[in-house]
Enzyme design. Structure first.
Site, PDB file in Angstrom:
ATOM      1  N   CYS A 122      -9.451  54.472 -17.597  1.00 53.27           N
ATOM      2  CA  CYS A 122      -8.331  55.069 -18.664  1.00 53.27           C
ATOM      3  C   CYS A 122      -6.762  54.801 -18.198  1.00 53.27           C
ATOM      4  O   CYS A 122      -7.029  54.576 -16.961  1.00 53.27           O
ATOM      5  CB  CYS A 122      -8.730  56.213 -19.080  1.00 53.27           C
ATOM      6  SG  CYS A 122      -7.788  56.876 -20.615  1.00 53.27           S
ATOM      7  N   LYS A 201     -16.070  60.184 -27.869  1.00 50.84           N
ATOM      8  CA  LYS A 201     -15.093  61.068 -27.209  1.00 50.84           C
ATOM      9  C   LYS A 201     -14.192  61.780 -28.291  1.00 50.84           C
ATOM     10  O   LYS A 201     -13.597  61.081 -28.703  1.00 50.84           O
ATOM     11  CB  LYS A 201     -14.381  60.369 -26.016  1.00 50.84           C
ATOM     12  CG  LYS A 201     -13.282  61.539 -25.286  1.00 50.84           C
ATOM     13  CD  LYS A 201     -12.746  60.486 -24.338  1.00 50.84           C
ATOM     14  CE  LYS A 201     -11.720  61.538 -23.652  1.00 50.84           C
ATOM     15  NZ  LYS A 201     -10.925  60.633 -22.490  1.00 50.84           N
ATOM     16  N   ARG A 223      -3.533  62.775 -29.333  1.00 56.78           N
ATOM     17  CA  ARG A 223      -4.472  61.341 -29.094  1.00 56.78           C
ATOM     18  C   ARG A 223      -5.468  61.327 -30.310  1.00 56.78           C
ATOM     19  O   ARG A 223      -6.462  60.626 -30.121  1.00 56.78           O
ATOM     20  CB  ARG A 223      -5.267  61.656 -27.839  1.00 56.78           C
ATOM     21  CG  ARG A 223      -4.283  61.581 -26.674  1.00 56.78           C
ATOM     22  CD  ARG A 223      -5.134  61.733 -25.238  1.00 56.78           C
ATOM     23  NE  ARG A 223      -4.138  61.681 -24.117  1.00 56.78           N
ATOM     24  CZ  ARG A 223      -4.376  62.166 -22.966  1.00 56.78           C
ATOM     25  NH1 ARG A 223      -5.399  62.962 -22.694  1.00 56.78           N
ATOM     26  NH2 ARG A 223      -3.612  61.901 -22.062  1.00 56.78           N
ATOM     27  N   GLU A 239     -19.678  54.652 -33.719  1.00 55.00           N
ATOM     28  CA  GLU A 239     -19.085  54.197 -32.538  1.00 55.00           C
ATOM     29  C   GLU A 239     -19.952  53.851 -31.311  1.00 55.00           C
ATOM     30  O   GLU A 239     -19.838  52.929 -30.652  1.00 55.00           O
ATOM     31  CB  GLU A 239     -18.156  55.523 -31.894  1.00 55.00           C
ATOM     32  CG  GLU A 239     -17.058  55.621 -32.743  1.00 55.00           C
ATOM     33  CD  GLU A 239     -15.801  54.946 -32.247  1.00 55.00           C
ATOM     34  OE1 GLU A 239     -16.194  53.993 -31.405  1.00 55.00           O
ATOM     35  OE2 GLU A 239     -14.753  55.163 -32.694  1.00 55.00           O
ATOM     36  N   LYS A 254     -18.644  63.396 -24.973  1.00 50.15           N
ATOM     37  CA  LYS A 254     -17.725  64.371 -24.446  1.00 50.15           C
ATOM     38  C   LYS A 254     -17.057  64.840 -25.700  1.00 50.15           C
ATOM     39  O   LYS A 254     -16.605  64.058 -26.437  1.00 50.15           O
ATOM     40  CB  LYS A 254     -16.732  63.527 -23.605  1.00 50.15           C
ATOM     41  CG  LYS A 254     -15.639  64.208 -22.930  1.00 50.15           C
ATOM     42  CD  LYS A 254     -14.798  63.285 -21.951  1.00 50.15           C
ATOM     43  CE  LYS A 254     -13.784  64.164 -21.265  1.00 50.15           C
ATOM     44  NZ  LYS A 254     -12.856  63.550 -20.514  1.00 50.15           N
ATOM     45  N   SER A 280     -13.780  70.213 -18.897  1.00 51.16           N
ATOM     46  CA  SER A 280     -12.989  71.447 -17.901  1.00 51.16           C
ATOM     47  C   SER A 280     -12.870  72.504 -18.994  1.00 51.16           C
ATOM     48  O   SER A 280     -12.935  73.567 -18.397  1.00 51.16           O
ATOM     49  CB  SER A 280     -11.606  70.831 -17.768  1.00 51.16           C
ATOM     50  OG  SER A 280     -10.859  70.358 -18.962  1.00 51.16           O
ATOM     51  N   TYR A 319     -18.261  70.097 -13.562  1.00 53.07           N
ATOM     52  CA  TYR A 319     -17.809  70.738 -12.498  1.00 53.07           C
ATOM     53  C   TYR A 319     -18.693  71.658 -11.684  1.00 53.07           C
ATOM     54  O   TYR A 319     -18.337  72.246 -10.495  1.00 53.07           O
ATOM     55  CB  TYR A 319     -16.160  71.338 -12.870  1.00 53.07           C
ATOM     56  CG  TYR A 319     -15.489  70.261 -13.424  1.00 53.07           C
ATOM     57  CD1 TYR A 319     -14.687  69.150 -12.773  1.00 53.07           C
ATOM     58  CD2 TYR A 319     -15.572  70.331 -14.841  1.00 53.07           C
ATOM     59  CE1 TYR A 319     -13.816  68.360 -13.543  1.00 53.07           C
ATOM     60  CE2 TYR A 319     -14.695  69.468 -15.365  1.00 53.07           C
ATOM     61  CZ  TYR A 319     -13.894  68.363 -14.854  1.00 53.07           C
ATOM     62  OH  TYR A 319     -13.302  67.407 -15.438  1.00 53.07           O
TER      63      TYR A 319
END
Length: 328
Positions: A122, A201, A223, A239, A254, A280, A319
């Protein structure tokens, strides 16, 4: 009235019995650990909104490689945080870019052989404006140009593959980028480098802490003109179909937990290997509850990951990867 002959509790009577009949399993090899690479040496800078997650210089990233390999984790997902940015995000495809150098350092480690090293593709971390492509502006109105951005994404993918990435993972959501990346990889002689497409996404509120970690927040606007509307399940399937037709080898969904229905629908429809990204915000809100004593950390962590696997993900970017691998 006779008691039913079937007593479902019979198969829950002990830990051994529950393990024997368990339908969904978590394994460290199905976990992918994200790394944020930054400039410098000996840098391990904790991200304030993501406890236990760090910006890492390449030498410190190599230490993480060794730790992840020893835990049996399946792979790494690399992001770059350059010192300098520009309008086109030229650091993304520079041969001496932060991720390219990090890839070379990681690949020198003998421990890297047991890990699949995935490079995110990206431009948002590299552009001065924080958007995922080339921006044109007319007064207060702006647009992220699709086709010119795709050309730069393809250039970035080829550069990362040349530097040693095992897998290329475009996360930009530009139309046609999978086909362009496949062409660029093939022309660079990287016919065997697979594409893990962030196929659906969504424009999500759960990305906030990542934008601190990667220094990638948009400097204006948002975005939503290129990332997906969270209300649209059918469009998500379109998609995915388009990315498969263009040559995607694997899929990545995501975010994960707020979109478990999308993961399940994709699993029912498509046979490609599919992962999900526990993003996150999912990680940080759980940690906030842990810090206040509201949730039992290990149980809540594993339950959250199990829900993603149960929905249909073959692997999970998280994470929690190291902590979960230790618990497992």
């Amino acid at each position: 009235m006779e008691f039913p002959a079937t007593r479902l509790r019979r198969l829950r009577s002990s830990a051994a019995m529950r393990s024997l009949v368990r339908e969904t399993h978590l394994e460290p090899s199905a976990l992918i650990y994200p790394l944020f690479l930054c400039e410098g040496e000996g840098v391990r800078r904790e991200i304030s909104s993501m406890p236990g997650v760090f910006n890492l210089s390449s030498d410190e990233a190599v230490k993480e490689v060794e730790a992840c390999a020893s835990l049996g984790i399946g792979g790494l997902l690399l992001f770059g945080i350059p010192d300098e940015k520009d309008e086109q995000g030229s650091g993304a495809w520079a041969s001496d870019g932060i991720v390219q150098r990090g890839l070379r350092a990681i690949k020198k480690s003998s421990q890297a052989e047991s890990l699949v090293v995935i490079a995110d593709v990206c431009l948002c971390e590299y552009t001065s404006h924080g958007h995922c492509g080339i921006v044109t502006r007319d007064g207060d109105h702006f647009d992220v140009e699709n086709d010119s951005s795709v050309a730069l994404l393809a250039k970035t993918a080829a550069s990362l593959a040349e530097a040693g990435a095992d897998v290329i993972a475009p996360s930009d959501m530009m139309d046609g980028r999978v086909a362009a990346i496949r062409t660029a990889l093939d022309e660079a002689g990287k016919h065997n480098t697979p594409i893990l497409s962030y196929a659906s996404k969504f424009a999500s509120a759960f990305y906030g802490p990542f934008r601190e970690a990667a220094d990638s927040a948009p400097q204006f606007g948002d975005r939503r003109t290129y990332q997906m509307d969270g209300a649209n399940l059918r469009e998500a399937m379109r998609e995915i179909e388009q990315d498969i037709a263009e040559g995607a080898d694997m899929l990545l969904m995501k975010p994960a937990m707020p979109y478990l229905d999308v993961i399940r629908e994709a699993r029912n429809r498509f046979d490609l290997p599919m992962g999900a990204y526990q993003v996150s915000g999912e990680y940080s809100m759980l940690h906030a509850a842990f810090q206040r004593g509201w949730l039992e950390p290990e149980r809540a962590m594993l339950e959250s990951l199990l829900s993603i696997r149960r929905a249909g993900a073959d692997f999970i970017v998280t994470y929690f990867a190291k902590d979960a691998a230790k618990a497992l």
